[in-house]
Design a protein around this motif. Structure first.
Motif, short mmCIF file in Angstrom:
data_model
loop_
_atom_site.label_atom_id
_atom_site.label_comp_id
_atom_site.label_asym_id
_atom_site.label_seq_id
_atom_site.Cartn_x
_atom_site.Cartn_y
_atom_site.Cartn_z
N HIS A 1 0.50 5.59 1.20
CA HIS A 1 -0.33 6.69 1.68
C HIS A 1 0.39 7.97 1.30
N GLY B 1 -11.47 7.75 -2.60
CA GLY B 1 -11.89 8.98 -1.90
C GLY B 1 -13.22 9.54 -2.37
N TYR C 1 -16.12 9.41 -1.16
CA TYR C 1 -17.07 9.83 -0.13
C TYR C 1 -17.02 11.34 0.11
N TYR D 1 -10.40 13.96 7.30
CA TYR D 1 -10.94 12.59 7.23
C TYR D 1 -10.06 11.62 8.01
N THR E 1 0.86 -1.18 0.00
CA THR E 1 0.00 0.00 0.00
C THR E 1 0.89 1.22 0.00
N ASP F 1 -8.26 3.32 -1.83
CA ASP F 1 -9.37 4.25 -1.60
C ASP F 1 -9.39 5.36 -2.64
N GLU G 1 -9.21 8.21 7.91
CA GLU G 1 -9.38 7.22 6.85
C GLU G 1 -10.56 7.63 5.96
N TYR G 2 -11.72 6.90 6.04
CA TYR G 2 -12.82 7.19 5.13
C TYR G 2 -13.93 8.03 5.80
N GLY H 1 -7.34 9.61 -2.00
CA GLY H 1 -7.98 8.87 -0.92
C GLY H 1 -7.00 8.59 0.20
N HIS H 2 -7.46 7.80 1.18
CA HIS H 2 -6.63 7.49 2.33
C HIS H 2 -5.38 6.71 1.92
N SER H 3 -5.60 5.67 1.14
CA SER H 3 -4.48 4.85 0.68
C SER H 3 -4.79 4.43 -0.75
#
Lengths: 339, 325
Positions: free
Chosen positions: A51, A262, A264, A188, A49, A260, A190-191, A255-257
């Motif tokens: 980030h 993103g 949302y 955020y 992953t 994701d 995470e999500y 996104g977070h990672s």
């Protein structure tokens, strides 16, 4: 002539302008690196992953500029930016992402555990909250050794709801430790919107008073503002004035990672923060202050060349030797548990 | 010259020995300084070394071990006390995920010369949350060294070795042993980690024990002697590094093994010893490899129940008799 020399400020560059250029160099280098890391992930070369700090570069850059060479940085799994901002060579960071022998941790750490002790980057920690108490330990050590070193500890907004955050802030204040805690509030956890799961509006700043600390909020997309607040807090810590807690408001571009996208996040919110992207806005600011465009272009060319060179070096490096799996568990270099 | 001192006083003596020798040794924990520790095992250290080197902390186990870890990474040799080993669960991230892995994950960029001292095990009627023997938890984590002394002399020698060791060491003091006394020679005592002691020689069965189970194994060996069974007793002293050579050499001679541990039955350290012996000296064996453990239940507090729970001399004698038959 090396590309580094192109971007060096000329002799008549003012000290103030040198700081601006230093900040721009940092944010542009981090941006270029993170964009490349994203591409290499999509190509399957970065595994696991990652980030990214895309959009959040100004915080690592502002603190990096304000820190002394022997100060300590503690970062999270979103730690490429903070590791680079201490001067860790890009090739070693890229090599670590690609799992190559030339990585800063020899391929044993990966994206979430970048460390370069010789540059004061004391590790990237992937368990939320874990490194705040550890940062205290480095600060305590500097305090009793009388070295004047300051520890800066970066973490996300989600960290403010875990116990270690509160244990660490309390002890830092009680022991008057030379440590600066920096909450990168990208809205955020995470999500999940941080406001949905936090009892106060400003997750770090509103908790500061519980530990006898000043409530400090800074625009985390403004390199000048971050550098100013960082300089004040670091110097206070160095002078024996104890810890600080700073909340830097910012936003992830992605996104977070890597898992994701993103989605949302409301479109208007994303658009508003993209309009405050620290890289182009700071470029505009420097131009309006009279910095010559070719100086900025020089910095950009240098950063792009460094990222290309780091990518090539990492791709060309071999994977770690299999035997390396059995080294450096213990200080004797080995991993033996029996006779 | 030698003197008779308690296991409790040996802790303070061992710490003082190392703090006098090395100014980078610092000691922190809850109630350890002004109060001298809840077990009075660190009495006198604040007076001798002052509040900079002997520090009281809040009840914040993560903050305690985090402070120790960050300090160890940057030039100090901290000793941190976690008052009861049960409380290791509140800071297990530091114990299992941060402290033991950071040297490896950074490929040797940092060293972690720290010691975590903790009061471990049952026997004091404290009930299930202040009496667990959890040395097997620590043994399961790559990157931790695990030590548990059985007598005052070893407390000093092994504590000195742990503090001088460049790697993280979990130092389990068995709390029911604090008032026990033993002969301790004058002067500096420093042992080596990973060296077991043959406490008693014998020819029919090897009994391997640790910490408070060592005196019980010795008492059992004396009873066995009276019924014509010669038992050898080995005090492991450390689980990591593990002195398998001493155990294997002994079992090859006696051809029988009994392990005695305070851990609950499932995955106690005795299982690891049994497994190694089964793999490496199977053809020397004349009897079933046998473990004496606590039952697989939380530890109850009433006298009668706790006494039933902990491995007794009688249970060790019975187990040894069975494997020798």
């Amino acid at each position: 002539m090396s590309v580094t020399e192109i971007a060096e400020p000329t002799e008549d560059t003012s000290p103030e302008e040198q700081v601006w250029l230093g900040l721009y160099r940092q944010i542009f280098r981090i941006r270029s690196f993170e964009e490349r890391a994203y591409r290499l992930f999509m190509e399957g070369l970065v595994k696991g992953t990652s980030h990214l700090s895309l959009g959040q570069e100004a915080i690592a850059a502002g603190f990096g500029e304000a820190m002394r060479e022997d100060d300590y940085t503690f970062a999270t799994y979103r730690g490429h930016a903070h590791t680079l901002a201490r001067g860790t060579p890009m090739a070693g960071v890229m090599g670590e992402l690609l799992g190559r022998a030339n990585g800063v941790c020899g391929g044993k750490g990966g994206s979430m555990h970048l460390t370069s002790v010789e540059h004061g980057a004391m590790g990237s920690y992937a368990i939320i909250g874990a490194h705040l108490p550890i940062a205290n330990g480095a600060a305590w050590s500097a305090q009793v050794r009388g070295t004047g070193q300051v520890t800066v500890c970066f973490f996300g907004d989600g960290t403010t709801n875990i116990g270690a955050f509160h244990e660490a802030l309390n002890l830092a204040k009680v022991w008057n430790l030379p440590v600066v805690f920096v909450c990168e509030n990208n809205l955020y956890m995470e999500y999940t919107p941080i406001g949905d799961v936090t009892a106060v509006e400003h997750p770090a700043a509103d908790r500061a008073s519980a530990y006898g600390l000043e409530s400090i909020i800074v625009d985390g997309n403004d390199p000048d503002a971050v550098c100013e607040v960082a300089t004040t807090a670091i110097e206070r810590a160095r002078d024996g004035g104890g810890p600080s807690l700073i909340e830097a408001k910012t936003y992830r571009h992605g996104g977070h990672s890597r898992a994701d996208p993103g989605q949302y996040r409301p479109d208007e919110e994303v658009a508003e923060w993209l309009s405050r992207d620290p890289v182009p806005t700071y470029r505009e600011r420097l131009l309006s202050r009279g910095v010559a465009e070719d100086v900025l272009t020089g910095i950009e060319v240098e950063a792009a060349a460094d990222v290309d060179a780091a990518t090539e070096a990492a791709k060309a490096a071999p994977p770690p030797a299999i035997e390396a799996a059995y080294t450096n568990l213990w200080a004797d270099g080995g991993a033996s548990w029996r006779n | 010259m030698a003197e008779l001192i308690t296991y409790r006083d040996a802790v303070a003596r061992g710490l003082a020995q190392e703090m006098r020798r090395d100014p980078s040794v610092f000691f922190i924990g809850e109630d350890v300084a002004a109060a001298g520790g809840v077990f009075k095992a660190t009495k006198g250290l604040l007076e001798e070394f002052g509040p900079d080197r002997v520090r009281d902390t809040p009840i914040s186990e993560e903050a305690i071990l985090g402070a120790a870890m960050g300090a160890a990474m940057t030039g100090l040799k901290p000793v941190a006390e976690i008052m009861f080993s049960d409380f290791l669960a509140t800071c297990w991230d530091l114990v299992a995920v941060e402290i033991p892995k950071t040297r490896y994950m950074t490929d040797g960029q940092v060293t972690m010369p720290l010691v975590i001292r903790t009061a471990n095990g049952g026997g004091l009627r404290f009930g299930a949350q202040h009496s667990q023997a959890v040395e097997n938890w620590a043994m399961a984590i790559p990157g931790l060294k695990v030590v548990a002394p059985s007598n005052p002399r070893d407390v000093i020698g092994l504590l000195a070795a742990a503090i001088r060791d460049p790697d993280p060491v979990m130092f389990f003091e068995q709390k029911s042993l604090y008032p026990s006394k033993g002969e301790v020679p004058d002067g500096e005592i420093v042992d080596e980690l990973g060296v077991a002691t043959t406490v008693r020689s014998g020819t029919d069965v090897t009994i391997v024990a640790l910490a408070s189970m060592v005196p019980r194994a010795v008492a059992a060996a004396e009873e066995l002697d009276e019924i014509g069974i010669s038992a050898e007793v080995i005090d492991l002293r450390s689980l990591v590094p593990l002195d398998t050579a001493t155990v294997i050499e002994s079992v090859k001679r006696t051809s029988r093994l009994v392990t005695v541990e305070e851990n609950p039955r499932l995955v106690g350290w005795g299982a690891e010893i049994v497994s190694i012996v089964a793999e490496e000296c199977f053809w020397h064996l004349d009897g079933p490899l046998t473990r004496v453990t606590t039952p697989h239940i939380p530890l109850p507090s009433a006298d009668a129940l706790e006494d039933e729970f902990l491995p007794s001399v009688e249970r060790i004698v019975e187990a040894a008799q069975k494997v020798v038959q």
